[in-house]
Design an enzyme around this catalytic site. Structure first.
Site, PDB file in Angstrom:
ATOM      1  N   ILE A  18      -4.023   0.416  -2.485  1.00 33.38           N
ATOM      2  CA  ILE A  18      -4.446  -0.845  -2.633  1.00 33.38           C
ATOM      3  C   ILE A  18      -5.907  -0.970  -1.985  1.00 33.38           C
ATOM      4  O   ILE A  18      -6.044  -0.712  -0.795  1.00 33.38           O
ATOM      5  CB  ILE A  18      -3.776  -2.017  -1.774  1.00 33.38           C
ATOM      6  CG1 ILE A  18      -2.400  -2.195  -2.373  1.00 33.38           C
ATOM      7  CG2 ILE A  18      -4.321  -3.436  -1.685  1.00 33.38           C
ATOM      8  CD1 ILE A  18      -1.493  -3.294  -1.905  1.00 33.38           C
ATOM      9  N   ASP A  19      -6.800  -1.107  -2.683  1.00 26.85           N
ATOM     10  CA  ASP A  19      -8.173  -0.960  -2.110  1.00 26.85           C
ATOM     11  C   ASP A  19      -8.595  -2.545  -1.948  1.00 26.85           C
ATOM     12  O   ASP A  19      -8.401  -3.196  -3.176  1.00 26.85           O
ATOM     13  CB  ASP A  19      -9.324  -0.354  -3.258  1.00 26.85           C
ATOM     14  CG  ASP A  19     -10.849  -0.418  -2.542  1.00 26.85           C
ATOM     15  OD1 ASP A  19     -11.044  -0.471  -1.359  1.00 26.85           O
ATOM     16  OD2 ASP A  19     -11.628  -0.632  -3.604  1.00 26.85           O
ATOM     17  N   ASP A  73       0.847  -1.306   0.067  1.00 31.46           N
ATOM     18  CA  ASP A  73      -0.020   0.142  -0.008  1.00 31.46           C
ATOM     19  C   ASP A  73       0.916   1.351  -0.055  1.00 31.46           C
ATOM     20  O   ASP A  73       0.537   2.251  -0.741  1.00 31.46           O
ATOM     21  CB  ASP A  73      -0.922   0.107   1.374  1.00 31.46           C
ATOM     22  CG  ASP A  73      -1.869  -1.005   1.331  1.00 31.46           C
ATOM     23  OD1 ASP A  73      -3.006  -0.962   1.296  1.00 31.46           O
ATOM     24  OD2 ASP A  73      -1.200  -2.358   1.593  1.00 31.46           O
ATOM     25  N   ASP A 117     -12.750   5.139  -2.010  1.00 30.60           N
ATOM     26  CA  ASP A 117     -13.334   3.697  -2.007  1.00 30.60           C
ATOM     27  C   ASP A 117     -14.439   3.932  -3.071  1.00 30.60           C
ATOM     28  O   ASP A 117     -14.864   2.673  -3.448  1.00 30.60           O
ATOM     29  CB  ASP A 117     -13.762   3.416  -0.837  1.00 30.60           C
ATOM     30  CG  ASP A 117     -12.740   2.639   0.251  1.00 30.60           C
ATOM     31  OD1 ASP A 117     -11.835   2.154  -0.387  1.00 30.60           O
ATOM     32  OD2 ASP A 117     -12.960   2.797   1.525  1.00 30.60           O
ATOM     33  N   THR A 159      -7.261  -4.112   0.932  1.00 32.94           N
ATOM     34  CA  THR A 159      -5.972  -4.786   1.423  1.00 32.94           C
ATOM     35  C   THR A 159      -6.163  -6.316   1.866  1.00 32.94           C
ATOM     36  O   THR A 159      -5.461  -6.975   2.212  1.00 32.94           O
ATOM     37  CB  THR A 159      -5.476  -3.914   2.412  1.00 32.94           C
ATOM     38  OG1 THR A 159      -5.313  -2.470   1.961  1.00 32.94           O
ATOM     39  CG2 THR A 159      -3.987  -4.301   2.857  1.00 32.94           C
ATOM     40  N   ASP A 210      -6.644   5.327  -3.950  1.00 30.08           N
ATOM     41  CA  ASP A 210      -6.472   4.237  -3.060  1.00 30.08           C
ATOM     42  C   ASP A 210      -5.656   3.154  -3.363  1.00 30.08           C
ATOM     43  O   ASP A 210      -5.598   2.570  -4.538  1.00 30.08           O
ATOM     44  CB  ASP A 210      -7.767   3.408  -2.846  1.00 30.08           C
ATOM     45  CG  ASP A 210      -7.984   2.499  -1.623  1.00 30.08           C
ATOM     46  OD1 ASP A 210      -6.951   1.956  -1.220  1.00 30.08           O
ATOM     47  OD2 ASP A 210      -9.067   2.348  -1.525  1.00 30.08           O
ATOM     48  N   GLU A 244      -5.372   7.465   0.612  1.00 31.83           N
ATOM     49  CA  GLU A 244      -5.639   6.815   1.658  1.00 31.83           C
ATOM     50  C   GLU A 244      -4.378   6.787   2.901  1.00 31.83           C
ATOM     51  O   GLU A 244      -4.981   7.209   3.980  1.00 31.83           O
ATOM     52  CB  GLU A 244      -5.876   5.376   1.566  1.00 31.83           C
ATOM     53  CG  GLU A 244      -6.308   4.704   2.917  1.00 31.83           C
ATOM     54  CD  GLU A 244      -6.678   3.185   2.812  1.00 31.83           C
ATOM     55  OE1 GLU A 244      -6.661   2.594   1.522  1.00 31.83           O
ATOM     56  OE2 GLU A 244      -7.135   2.614   3.970  1.00 31.83           O
ATOM     57  N   SER A 247     -12.934  -5.075  -2.766  1.00 31.02           N
ATOM     58  CA  SER A 247     -12.573  -3.879  -3.239  1.00 31.02           C
ATOM     59  C   SER A 247     -13.490  -3.321  -4.474  1.00 31.02           C
ATOM     60  O   SER A 247     -14.609  -3.723  -4.650  1.00 31.02           O
ATOM     61  CB  SER A 247     -11.057  -4.093  -3.931  1.00 31.02           C
ATOM     62  OG  SER A 247     -11.303  -4.847  -5.141  1.00 31.02           O
ATOM     63  N   HIS A 280     -17.742  -4.549   7.062  1.00 26.55           N
ATOM     64  CA  HIS A 280     -17.907  -3.285   6.194  1.00 26.55           C
ATOM     65  C   HIS A 280     -19.180  -3.007   5.486  1.00 26.55           C
ATOM     66  O   HIS A 280     -19.501  -1.934   5.115  1.00 26.55           O
ATOM     67  CB  HIS A 280     -16.895  -3.666   4.923  1.00 26.55           C
ATOM     68  CG  HIS A 280     -15.508  -3.667   5.257  1.00 26.55           C
ATOM     69  ND1 HIS A 280     -14.455  -3.963   4.398  1.00 26.55           N
ATOM     70  CD2 HIS A 280     -15.011  -3.468   6.267  1.00 26.55           C
ATOM     71  CE1 HIS A 280     -13.150  -3.848   4.933  1.00 26.55           C
ATOM     72  NE2 HIS A 280     -13.473  -3.813   5.830  1.00 26.55           N
ATOM     73  N   ARG A 310     -24.235  -1.921  -0.560  1.00 28.34           N
ATOM     74  CA  ARG A 310     -23.418  -1.812   0.355  1.00 28.34           C
ATOM     75  C   ARG A 310     -24.328  -1.042   1.546  1.00 28.34           C
ATOM     76  O   ARG A 310     -24.173   0.322   1.503  1.00 28.34           O
ATOM     77  CB  ARG A 310     -22.036  -0.891   0.029  1.00 28.34           C
ATOM     78  CG  ARG A 310     -20.942  -0.869   1.099  1.00 28.34           C
ATOM     79  CD  ARG A 310     -19.956   0.147   0.659  1.00 28.34           C
ATOM     80  NE  ARG A 310     -18.843  -0.214   1.301  1.00 28.34           N
ATOM     81  CZ  ARG A 310     -17.862  -1.126   1.211  1.00 28.34           C
ATOM     82  NH1 ARG A 310     -17.943  -2.135   0.230  1.00 28.34           N
ATOM     83  NH2 ARG A 310     -16.482  -1.086   1.988  1.00 28.34           N
ATOM     84  N   LYS A 351     -15.751  -5.101  -7.418  1.00 29.00           N
ATOM     85  CA  LYS A 351     -17.175  -5.018  -7.667  1.00 29.00           C
ATOM     86  C   LYS A 351     -17.644  -4.225  -8.774  1.00 29.00           C
ATOM     87  O   LYS A 351     -18.754  -4.586  -9.672  1.00 29.00           O
ATOM     88  CB  LYS A 351     -17.958  -4.832  -6.184  1.00 29.00           C
ATOM     89  CG  LYS A 351     -17.394  -6.104  -5.300  1.00 29.00           C
ATOM     90  CD  LYS A 351     -18.210  -5.867  -4.094  1.00 29.00           C
ATOM     91  CE  LYS A 351     -17.857  -4.688  -2.977  1.00 29.00           C
ATOM     92  NZ  LYS A 351     -16.493  -5.003  -2.398  1.00 29.00           N
TER      93      LYS A 351
HETATM   94  N1  A3P Z   1     -16.776  -0.491   9.132  1.00 28.68           N
HETATM   95  C1  A3P Z   1     -16.433  -0.286   7.742  1.00 28.68           C
HETATM   96  N2  A3P Z   1     -17.598  -0.104   6.886  1.00 28.68           N
HETATM   97  C2  A3P Z   1     -17.631   0.086   5.364  1.00 28.68           C
HETATM   98  N3  A3P Z   1     -16.276   0.035   4.835  1.00 28.68           N
HETATM   99  C3  A3P Z   1     -15.292  -0.060   5.378  1.00 28.68           C
HETATM  100  C4  A3P Z   1     -15.141  -0.282   6.737  1.00 28.68           C
HETATM  101  N4  A3P Z   1     -13.891  -0.395   7.399  1.00 28.68           N
HETATM  102  C5  A3P Z   1     -13.186  -0.503   6.280  1.00 28.68           C
HETATM  103  N5  A3P Z   1     -13.702  -0.136   5.192  1.00 28.68           N
HETATM  104  C6  A3P Z   1     -13.467   0.036   3.846  1.00 28.68           C
HETATM  105  O1  A3P Z   1     -13.815  -1.135   2.911  1.00 28.68           O
HETATM  106  C7  A3P Z   1     -12.670  -1.074   2.060  1.00 28.68           C
HETATM  107  C8  A3P Z   1     -12.819  -2.263   1.251  1.00 28.68           C
HETATM  108  O2  A3P Z   1     -13.995  -2.296   0.387  1.00 28.68           O
HETATM  109  P1  A3P Z   1     -14.933  -3.926   0.455  1.00 28.68           P
HETATM  110  O3  A3P Z   1     -15.249  -3.871   1.696  1.00 28.68           O
HETATM  111  O4  A3P Z   1     -15.960  -3.319  -0.621  1.00 28.68           O
HETATM  112  O5  A3P Z   1     -13.896  -4.721  -0.054  1.00 28.68           O
HETATM  113  C9  A3P Z   1     -11.515  -0.757   2.624  1.00 28.68           C
HETATM  114  O6  A3P Z   1     -10.674  -0.104   2.006  1.00 28.68           O
HETATM  115  P2  A3P Z   1      -8.982  -0.434   2.110  1.00 28.68           P
HETATM  116  O7  A3P Z   1      -8.936  -1.961   1.810  1.00 28.68           O
HETATM  117  O8  A3P Z   1      -8.442   0.188   0.992  1.00 28.68           O
HETATM  118  O9  A3P Z   1      -8.662  -0.111   3.355  1.00 28.68           O
HETATM  119  C10 A3P Z   1     -12.086   0.388   3.711  1.00 28.68           C
HETATM  120  O10 A3P Z   1     -11.819   1.431   3.338  1.00 28.68           O
HETATM  121 MG    MG Z   2     -10.324   1.322  -0.071  1.00 26.10          MG
HETATM  122 MG    MG Z   3      -6.538   0.863   0.535  1.00 25.62          MG
HETATM  123 MG    MG Z   4      -7.017   0.598   3.978  1.00 24.61          MG
END
Ligand code: A3P
Ligand code: MG
Ligand code: MG
Ligand code: MG
Length: 362
Positions: free
Chosen positions: A145-146, A48, A297, A148, A143, A71, A267, A243, A284, A270
């Site tokens: 790495i979206d 990242d 995001d 991670t 971002d 980020e 990420s 999430h 979501r 989707k």
């Molecule tokens: N409580 C929460 N509710 C919603 N999204 C969250 C969360 N905590 C982290 N995320 C976000 O969800 C992203 C990943 O999306 P997804 O759930 O669709 O895979 C994460 O990006 P990063 O991996 O860049 O930190 C982060 O920013």
């Molecule tokens: Mg992200």
């Molecule tokens: Mg990220």
């Molecule tokens: Mg992150």
């Protein structure tokens, strides 16, 4: 593909491609102690940090006046305890920035074998991402790495970059190193790049540049969300229960008459899947923890879906607001779908909310 924001698009595509090559190669070499847990308990890896250093270095050279909402920040790397992590990030970022010029890249962008950066330059590049956001003017959001968590599992993740002008996303680039290039061949070659420019469509390109020209028409496939009947729909949702409220998604699916199981994917891959005709609905819903969605995001993903003929709003049908700062403000969730389906999904959410409220009263 049109010429709107042509220079920005060329640079952003090159930056995302370099960052994708970096992250794929890091994954195979990642060792213990190369991942940190941030204050919000989410993971961040050397990948990242290094990817943000690379993209921000390229953007700072090519568009020096543009602020960046990224980020990550370099404070953990600057700390004494971050010395080994810092060294690794610097080595990885320099390896990427000094790799030979690729088709479409220019040496004036500060790329190629003679362009090593110092540790301080790379940490400063990461910290260029500290911009707080704005309703007016140009800014990038990154971002590195979206997903991670998906990256660490060897599943889906994406390098995501968008140009926002006066709070409107104008350009979005998403690199997905682990996504099948051809959705009809899930076990086939992996890697896909998605590019959208407002008013000029959404496209899939090869993740690795082929041939001399940057983006000849024949390499870019235009994306269009097909019309979906309920039997063909399935929800695209997060892998992570923390999430998104996945139990609510089940309820919405039932109301919609969706019979196929959801596709769980980390990420903004989707959004890319939806744009190229998979699933039909991105859903979501907030888990109720007070979390605020971040602009990085959703910025490129939402434009990609819109340019593929879809609609992206919050769960009340309000547009996402990219002018509020680093977050999208109060969290009412995110809904993306083709034009015909989107309104039906909003109705289904209303009904599911009523059902849930009724059950909670009982
Ligand atoms: N409580 C929460 N509710 C919603 N999204 C969250 C969360 N905590 C982290 N995320 C976000 O969800 C992203 C990943 O999306 P997804 O759930 O669709 O895979 C994460 O990006 P990063 O991996 O860049 O930190 C982060 O920013
Ligand atoms: Mg992200
Ligand atoms: Mg990220
Ligand atoms: Mg992150």
């Amino acid at each position: 593909m049109s010429d709107s924001y042509f220079a920005e698009k060329q640079v952003a595509i090159a930056a995302v491609r370099r960052a994708c090559a970096l992250t794929s190669s890091v994954f195979n070499k990642l060792v213990r102690n190369e991942t940190l847990t941030k204050d919000d308990k989410s993971p961040v890896t050397v990948g990242d940090f290094a990817a943000q250093a690379v993209v921000n270095t390229i953007l700072s050279r090519t568009f020096p006046h543009d602020p960046i909402v990224g980020e990550e920040d370099a404070s953990d790397l600057r700390a004494d305890t971050g010395a080994s992590l810092r060294e690794r990030v610097v080595a990885l970022a320099n390896e990427s920035l000094t790799a030979p010029l690729q088709p479409g890249e220019s040496e004036s962008w500060g790329l190629g074998p003679t362009h090593h950066r110092t540790t301080e330059e790379l940490l400063a590049a990461i910290d260029r991402g500290n911009y707080e956001g704005s309703r007016t003017g140009r800014m990038w959001t990154l971002d590195p790495i979206d997903g991670t968590k998906g990256f660490l599992r060897g599943e889906q993740y994406a390098v995501c970059l968008a140009l926002i002008v006066d709070a409107r996303v104008e350009l979005g680039i998403i690199g997905c190193p682990n996504l099948p290039a051809d959705p009809a061949q899930p076990a086939g070659e992996r890697g896909a790049l998605f590019v959208a420019t407002r008013g000029h469509g959404a496209f899939q390109l090869p993740l690795r540049p082929a041939g001399e020209a940057l983006q000849p028409e024949e390499q870019a496939a235009r994306l269009q969300i097909p019309r979906f009947t309920p039997e063909r729909l399935n929800l695209l949702e997060s892998v992570e229960k923390a999430h998104a409220k996945l139990s609510f998604n089940e309820r919405v699916a039932r109301v919609l008459g969706v019979t196929r199981p959801p596709t769980r994917m980390d990420s903004q891959a989707k959004y890319a899947a939806l744009a190229r005709g998979d699933g039909g609905v991105y859903l979501r819903m907030p888990v109720g923890s007070g979390y605020r969605e971040k602009i990085w995001d959703h910025a490129p993903g939402s434009l990609l879906v819109e340019e593929a003929g879809g609609v992206v709003t919050d769960s009340r049908g309000q547009p996402l607001d990219f002018g509020l700062g680093r977050t999208l403000g109060e969290n009412y969730g995110v809904v993306g779908a083709g034009k015909e389906v989107h309104a039906t999904v909003l109705e289904a959410i209303k009904q599911a909310n009523q059902e849930e409220a009724k059950e909670e009263c009982q």
